[in-house]
Design a protein around this motif. Structure first.
Motif, PDB file in Angstrom:
ATOM      1  N   ILE A  14      56.395  18.432  11.528  1.00  0.00           N
ATOM      2  CA  ILE A  14      55.085  18.053  12.037  1.00  0.00           C
ATOM      3  C   ILE A  14      55.200  16.956  13.086  1.00  0.00           C
ATOM      4  O   ILE A  14      54.291  16.720  13.869  1.00  0.00           O
ATOM      5  N   LEU A  15      56.359  16.292  13.119  1.00  0.00           N
ATOM      6  CA  LEU A  15      56.563  15.261  14.126  1.00  0.00           C
ATOM      7  C   LEU A  15      56.505  15.821  15.545  1.00  0.00           C
ATOM      8  O   LEU A  15      56.404  15.078  16.521  1.00  0.00           O
ATOM      9  N   SER A  16      56.579  17.143  15.636  1.00  0.00           N
ATOM     10  CA  SER A  16      56.445  17.760  16.949  1.00  0.00           C
ATOM     11  C   SER A  16      55.062  17.492  17.542  1.00  0.00           C
ATOM     12  O   SER A  16      54.835  17.678  18.745  1.00  0.00           O
ATOM     13  N   LEU A  17      54.133  17.048  16.676  1.00  0.00           N
ATOM     14  CA  LEU A  17      52.792  16.707  17.141  1.00  0.00           C
ATOM     15  C   LEU A  17      52.744  15.312  17.752  1.00  0.00           C
ATOM     16  O   LEU A  17      51.671  14.863  18.167  1.00  0.00           O
ATOM     17  N   LEU A  18      53.883  14.655  17.808  1.00  0.00           N
ATOM     18  CA  LEU A  18      53.936  13.278  18.271  1.00  0.00           C
ATOM     19  C   LEU A  18      53.244  13.053  19.606  1.00  0.00           C
ATOM     20  O   LEU A  18      52.538  12.045  19.776  1.00  0.00           O
ATOM     21  N   PRO A  19      53.400  13.940  20.583  1.00  0.00           N
ATOM     22  CA  PRO A  19      52.726  13.690  21.872  1.00  0.00           C
ATOM     23  C   PRO A  19      51.227  13.500  21.746  1.00  0.00           C
ATOM     24  O   PRO A  19      50.617  12.806  22.563  1.00  0.00           O
ATOM     25  N   PRO A  40      56.314   8.168  13.040  1.00  0.00           N
ATOM     26  CA  PRO A  40      54.996   8.676  13.423  1.00  0.00           C
ATOM     27  C   PRO A  40      54.456   9.640  12.366  1.00  0.00           C
ATOM     28  O   PRO A  40      55.212  10.377  11.738  1.00  0.00           O
ATOM     29  N   ILE A  41      53.173   9.629  12.169  1.00  0.00           N
ATOM     30  CA  ILE A  41      52.414  10.513  11.291  1.00  0.00           C
ATOM     31  C   ILE A  41      52.699  10.253   9.815  1.00  0.00           C
ATOM     32  O   ILE A  41      51.802   9.977   9.035  1.00  0.00           O
ATOM     33  N   ILE A  42      53.968  10.321   9.386  1.00  0.00           N
ATOM     34  CA  ILE A  42      54.251  10.179   7.955  1.00  0.00           C
ATOM     35  C   ILE A  42      54.456   8.728   7.540  1.00  0.00           C
ATOM     36  O   ILE A  42      54.459   8.414   6.349  1.00  0.00           O
ATOM     37  N   LEU A  71      51.524   4.918   4.469  1.00  0.00           N
ATOM     38  CA  LEU A  71      51.804   6.178   3.777  1.00  0.00           C
ATOM     39  C   LEU A  71      50.917   7.251   4.385  1.00  0.00           C
ATOM     40  O   LEU A  71      49.752   7.404   4.028  1.00  0.00           O
ATOM     41  N   GLY A  72      51.480   7.979   5.344  1.00  0.00           N
ATOM     42  CA  GLY A  72      50.662   8.896   6.115  1.00  0.00           C
ATOM     43  C   GLY A  72      49.644   8.094   6.895  1.00  0.00           C
ATOM     44  O   GLY A  72      49.991   7.221   7.699  1.00  0.00           O
ATOM     45  N   SER A  73      48.361   8.350   6.637  1.00  0.00           N
ATOM     46  CA  SER A  73      47.295   7.615   7.328  1.00  0.00           C
ATOM     47  C   SER A  73      46.804   6.402   6.547  1.00  0.00           C
ATOM     48  O   SER A  73      45.922   5.692   7.010  1.00  0.00           O
ATOM     49  N   LEU A  74      47.382   6.159   5.355  1.00  0.00           N
ATOM     50  CA  LEU A  74      46.869   5.109   4.474  1.00  0.00           C
ATOM     51  C   LEU A  74      47.717   3.841   4.525  1.00  0.00           C
ATOM     52  O   LEU A  74      48.950   3.899   4.344  1.00  0.00           O
ATOM     53  N   PRO A  75      47.089   2.676   4.734  1.00  0.00           N
ATOM     54  CA  PRO A  75      47.825   1.416   4.610  1.00  0.00           C
ATOM     55  C   PRO A  75      48.078   1.109   3.137  1.00  0.00           C
ATOM     56  O   PRO A  75      47.278   1.464   2.266  1.00  0.00           O
ATOM     57  N   ALA A  76      49.197   0.472   2.846  1.00  0.00           N
ATOM     58  CA  ALA A  76      49.552   0.194   1.447  1.00  0.00           C
ATOM     59  C   ALA A  76      50.291  -1.128   1.338  1.00  0.00           C
ATOM     60  O   ALA A  76      51.038  -1.518   2.241  1.00  0.00           O
TER      61      ALA A  76
END
Length: 501
Positions: A14-19, A40-42, A71-76
């Motif tokens: 999924i990192l291919s979505l980086l752009p 990125p992303i993860i 953690l993904g989109s979540l701060p922890a």
């Protein structure tokens, strides 16, 4: 989160979505706690590992006791010191006492109708009162003493058959059977038998696994559809249906007008009465029953197994605690609950087990309710908070030689596990402290005391104490990875209470 590593290749693809990230505006920098670099992303998902309490502890040793992750989109946040734990669970407890709305939490708890996973608020406070006053009061816990003593006596009799032939016994299986039977009888007045018992245990085992399973919808919402593709969503739905059938059957049996009433109320009886008084639904009862089994069955069994594992590796401690128990109990034939408070060194052994092996080493995930500051850093609302009870119980600033199983460290020490001493929090603290703590502790103590009183314990032939496997299984309640096999040698004649030594 034990399946994160299984799906890591997919996440990396999924990192291919980086752009795409380049088109989003960057936020202004803020003062955050230190933490490892993020992908990125993860983010840092790839660093959690199967045993998150171990991997996060290791990371905290490098980045500090207050560590920031994405953690993904979540701060922890990861809390790994007693000072910070006190700030989170005492000074700012109201800000840090919420729960995240995780997919598995929501489903298993009947849309957060339980206590363990319910968001903090008026509803939580009402359910907490029900648990404290009706389900787990000292008086209620004591009323189930005859169940614990009967089931422990049955366990000792079962082990005695193996003792007569010096055959190793699987204490892991024995303890899970004991705790689930005690909880079953206390909660709904019965214990499952035969194939019915196997079905229940299988379904409940899946529940435990799902509560620590990675769901894309929790951490990367845009990829929530992956939970369907991987089969995780279907597995969760099936588990819920299987457990729901069991709970429906239990409630129907209690509502049957032809049911023979028992002298001793069980927890379902109590909840049905509360339901009438407070206008609760069947789903409220089922959600609370799920909590009782999650908290009571796995944790108690795991704790006794870890205690016996440490004792078999420490012959000095084993001899000292057994000598105390047999000296005080004498030829009575069994340890009763009224005897437990007389066993001073035994109590230290239990405490040390809780410190070394908290049954839930990573306390159930919390979430911040608003913007706040912690140790000089800015913390955003809806930040996940992981409190590592294992790391805190091994904090060098609080404990001398923290990696050694040494019960004497608690001699004349005021430190206890009841939520007031933040260097020792196996049951949590603050508004989210475990309401069933007393039930859990007395179950562990009566089982462990009788195992130590009734038998001399040895390792199987050809095995040394250095060979004992100490590795762990992932889960909310962390079990020993390999079963604990020990050879019992009967030293108490349970038929007449005489010592055979």
């Amino acid at each position: 989160m034990s399946l994160i590593t299984s799906w890591l290749p997919i996440l990396l693809m999924i990192l291919s979505l980086l752009p795409l990230l380049l088109i989003f505006p960057k936020r202004k920098p803020t003062k955050l706690p230190p933490g490892p670099p993020q992908l990125p992303i993860i983010g840092n998902l790839h660093q959690l590992g199967n045993l998150s309490h171990r991997s996060l502890w290791q990371l905290s040793e490098k980045y500090g006791p207050l560590m920031y992750l994405k953690l993904g989109s979540l701060p922890a946040l990861v809390i790994s010191s007693s000072k910070l734990a006190s700030d989170v669970m005492k000074t700012q407890d109201l800000i840090f006492c919420n729960r995240p709305l995780f997919v598995s939490y929501k489903k298993i708890s009947y849309n957060f109708l339980d206590l363990a996973f319910a968001p903090y608020g008026e509803y939580y406070r009402d359910m907490r009162k029900i648990c404290n006053n009706e389900l787990f009061s000292i008086k209620r816990v004591q009323s189930f003493g005859f169940i614990r003593e009967e089931e422990v006596a049955g366990m000792i009799a079962l082990i005695s058959h193996s003792a007569s032939s010096s055959t190793p016994v699987n204490l892991t299986d024995i303890m899970f059977s004991l705790t689930s039977t005690i909880i079953g009888r206390a909660a709904f007045g019965k214990c499952y038998q035969g194939g019915e018992k196997s079905n229940f245990h299988d379904a409940f085992g899946v529940v435990q696994a799902l509560l620590t399973t990675f769901f894309f919808a929790d951490y990367i919402p845009l990829l929530g559809w992956m939970d369907v593709v991987t089969g995780q969503q279907a597995r969760l739905e099936k588990c819920f249906r299987d457990m729901n059938v069991i709970w429906e059957q239990v409630i129907d049996e209690h509502l049957d007008p032809m049911r023979v009433k028992r002298e001793q109320e069980d927890l379902v009886d109590v909840l049905i009465q509360v339901q009438k008084d407070l206008h609760l639904t069947r789903d409220h009862i089922k959600a609370l029953l799920m909590d009782v089994f999650i908290a009571g069955t796995e944790t108690g069994a795991a704790t006794v197994v870890w205690a016996m594992t440490e004792l078999i590796r420490k012959p000095r401690v084993m001899k000292k605690v057994q000598d105390e128990i047999r000296r005080i109990i004498g030829n009575k034939g069994k340890v009763e609950e009224d005897d437990l408070d007389k066993l001073d060194y035994f109590k230290l052994v239990v405490k040390e087990t809780f410190r070394m092996h908290p049954a839930a080493p990573m306390l159930i995930t919390r979430e911040t309710t608003q913007q706040c500051r912690l140790d000089g850093y800015n913390i955003a609302p809806k930040t996940l908070v992981f409190i590592n009870a294992l790391a805190i119980g091994h904090e060098a600033e609080s404990w001398k030689n923290p990696g050694e199983f040494w019960p004497e460290r608690f001699t004349d020490s005021p430190i206890d596990y009841k939520g007031q001493d933040f260097q020792f929090i196996p049951f949590g603290a603050g508004r989210r402290i475990c309401p069933g703590m007393h039930f859990g502790v007395v179950t562990v103590e009566i089982a462990l005391a009788n195992l130590l009183y009734s038998f001399i314990w040895e390792l199987p032939s050809g095995m040394n104490k250095e060979d004992v496997d100490m590795s762990e299984l992932p889960g909310i309640a962390v079990h020993k990875k390999s079963p604990l096999l020990l050879v019992p040698i009967k030293c108490i004649d349970i038929t007449n209470g005489k010592t055979n030594e």
